[in-house]
Design a protein around this motif. Structure first.
Motif, short mmCIF file in Angstrom:
data_model
loop_
_atom_site.label_atom_id
_atom_site.label_comp_id
_atom_site.label_asym_id
_atom_site.label_seq_id
_atom_site.Cartn_x
_atom_site.Cartn_y
_atom_site.Cartn_z
N ALA A 1 -16.93 27.27 12.43
CA ALA A 1 -17.36 27.14 13.82
C ALA A 1 -18.59 27.99 14.10
O ALA A 1 -18.96 28.18 15.25
N THR A 2 -19.24 28.52 13.03
CA THR A 2 -20.39 29.40 13.23
C THR A 2 -21.56 28.61 13.82
O THR A 2 -21.98 27.60 13.26
N PRO A 3 -22.13 29.08 14.93
CA PRO A 3 -23.30 28.40 15.50
C PRO A 3 -24.45 28.36 14.50
O PRO A 3 -24.60 29.27 13.70
N LYS A 4 -25.26 27.30 14.60
CA LYS A 4 -26.38 27.13 13.67
C LYS A 4 -27.32 28.33 13.71
O LYS A 4 -27.77 28.81 12.68
N ALA A 5 -27.61 28.83 14.93
CA ALA A 5 -28.53 29.96 15.08
C ALA A 5 -28.01 31.19 14.34
O ALA A 5 -28.78 31.96 13.77
N VAL A 6 -26.70 31.36 14.36
CA VAL A 6 -26.09 32.50 13.67
C VAL A 6 -26.22 32.31 12.16
O VAL A 6 -26.60 33.22 11.43
N TYR B 1 -24.13 39.69 13.58
CA TYR B 1 -23.20 39.86 14.70
C TYR B 1 -23.48 41.16 15.46
O TYR B 1 -23.24 41.24 16.66
N VAL C 1 -16.08 24.69 19.24
CA VAL C 1 -15.52 23.57 18.48
C VAL C 1 -14.03 23.74 18.21
O VAL C 1 -13.30 22.75 18.13
N LEU D 1 -26.20 40.14 17.80
CA LEU D 1 -25.63 39.33 18.88
C LEU D 1 -25.00 40.23 19.93
O LEU D 1 -25.09 39.98 21.13
N MET E 1 -12.25 25.41 9.39
CA MET E 1 -13.40 24.83 10.09
C MET E 1 -14.48 25.89 10.29
O MET E 1 -14.17 26.99 10.74
N GLY F 1 -29.68 30.13 20.87
CA GLY F 1 -28.82 29.11 20.27
C GLY F 1 -27.34 29.40 20.39
O GLY F 1 -26.54 28.70 19.79
N THR F 2 -26.96 30.46 21.13
CA THR F 2 -25.54 30.82 21.18
C THR F 2 -25.07 31.10 22.60
O THR F 2 -25.82 31.58 23.43
N ILE G 1 -18.28 33.59 19.90
CA ILE G 1 -19.68 33.16 19.96
C ILE G 1 -19.75 31.73 19.45
O ILE G 1 -19.14 31.42 18.42
N SER G 2 -20.47 30.89 20.14
CA SER G 2 -20.40 29.47 19.85
C SER G 2 -21.72 28.79 20.17
O SER G 2 -22.58 29.34 20.86
N GLU G 3 -21.85 27.57 19.66
CA GLU G 3 -23.03 26.77 19.96
C GLU G 3 -22.82 26.02 21.27
O GLU G 3 -23.76 25.67 21.95
N PRO H 1 -15.98 38.18 16.25
CA PRO H 1 -16.20 36.81 15.79
C PRO H 1 -16.04 36.64 14.27
O PRO H 1 -15.52 35.63 13.81
#
Lengths: 199, 199
Positions: free
Chosen positions: A3-8, A31, B71, A34, A1, B54-55, B64-66, B89
């Motif tokens: 799971a990477t955020p869209k912004a990332v 990263y 998810v 981040l 899956m 966005g994170t 790190i997640s949305e 991450p």
């Protein structure tokens, strides 16, 4: 899956579009930003946004500059009878760093490359010949890269400029200082031999 | 003479602050963006500005997640009795990409490193032990890097978690698939031997 955020993902993609930055480096950079926090990312974002606003092309030498004409073209102490032709703005910096050149520059913004459909019209060649029109220039030093395309560009410029009664020269090819003859490639060594000079 | 425009220097400096990007690469990236135009630079700038907005950190696994929980933590199909502990991450992504792991994760955001004054309190260790309190977890797989610091972190976690009656395992060390025994380093080969299994 995934799971990477869209912004990332967006930032990884944006880094990945830069030349020489693959998906792994792009991830690492993202990263890293981040981790170190928003300020570092904002610094880079601001520098990016100000890049084009803070720069113009010099209308004389076509280099990227803060002002037009650029500081070199408008410097009265530079020798105005010599123009060194380079492919890219970074090449001007490299030659300035030698501290040995006091003439002017001309930046082509590329090299002739039929494969990529880049001919003289795609480069700043017309701007160069226009600078030779008033016969104030004595010598054009062609300092394009020692590559097939750089050589082709040099030969083209030589043929174009010689009829204008301006001397056209090419920077020397040979062994790099600190290099080792034993490890030099055949082509470089052949060029070093061919370009030998009396001591 | 350094004729580099201020805006160009600023972006070179900003790129240069990123890990693994030296002054030469920073220059190349900057002049690349100058050449391709403002839109490319703006895309990267926007992605940078939106990175932190966005994170969030998942309050369960610290990835790190949305969204919070992330998810993976909120996916009812994941096996909730296994937690794989990783340093960063990106390691979650690497393990997800194997397609072989169906449990949960815990991201430490680093490793124990006395040299850099990073102890368990600087990592998300307390958050991990808190997740073990309700005895729903059967196994903690420590997937920190096969480095001195990763090993030290693994040993520390082992000692910390074993009294809680949870099995603690470490991912296997050995020859990488596709590797060549002849070219393997001594330590890897020794670990591959020590970790041998019946076929």
């Amino acid at each position: 899956m995934d799971a990477t955020p869209k912004a990332v993902r967006h930032l990884i993609d944006a880094f990945n579009r830069l030349p020489g930055i693959g998906p792994k480096t792009a991830s690492r950079l993202t990263y890293y930003l981040l981790r170190v926090g928003q300020e570092e990312a904002a610094t880079l974002a601001n520098a990016l946004n100000e890049l084009h606003q803070g720069t113009v092309f010099c209308s004389v030498c076509c280099n990227i500059s803060e002002q037009d004409p650029c500081v070199i073209c408008s410097d009265p102490t530079r020798e105005r009878d010599t123009i060194c032709v380079v492919e890219e703005p970074l090449d001007v910096l490299a030659i300035e760093n030698t501290g040995r050149y006091k003439g002017l520059y001309h930046v082509l913004h590329g090299h002739i490359s039929p494969m990529d459909r880049i001919g003289p019209d795609e480069l700043r060649v017309r701007e160069l010949t226009a600078r030779l029109a008033d016969h104030a220039v004595r010598e054009v030093i062609v300092a394009t890269n020692p590559t097939l395309e750089g050589d082709a560009t040099a030969i083209y410029l030589g043929r174009l400029i010689e009829p204008l009664e301006v001397m056209v020269t090419r920077i020397a090819l040979g062994l790099p200082r600190g290099g080792d003859l034993e490890y030099a490639d055949r082509v470089t060594l052949a060029e070093a031999l061919a370009g030998r000079r009396r001591i």
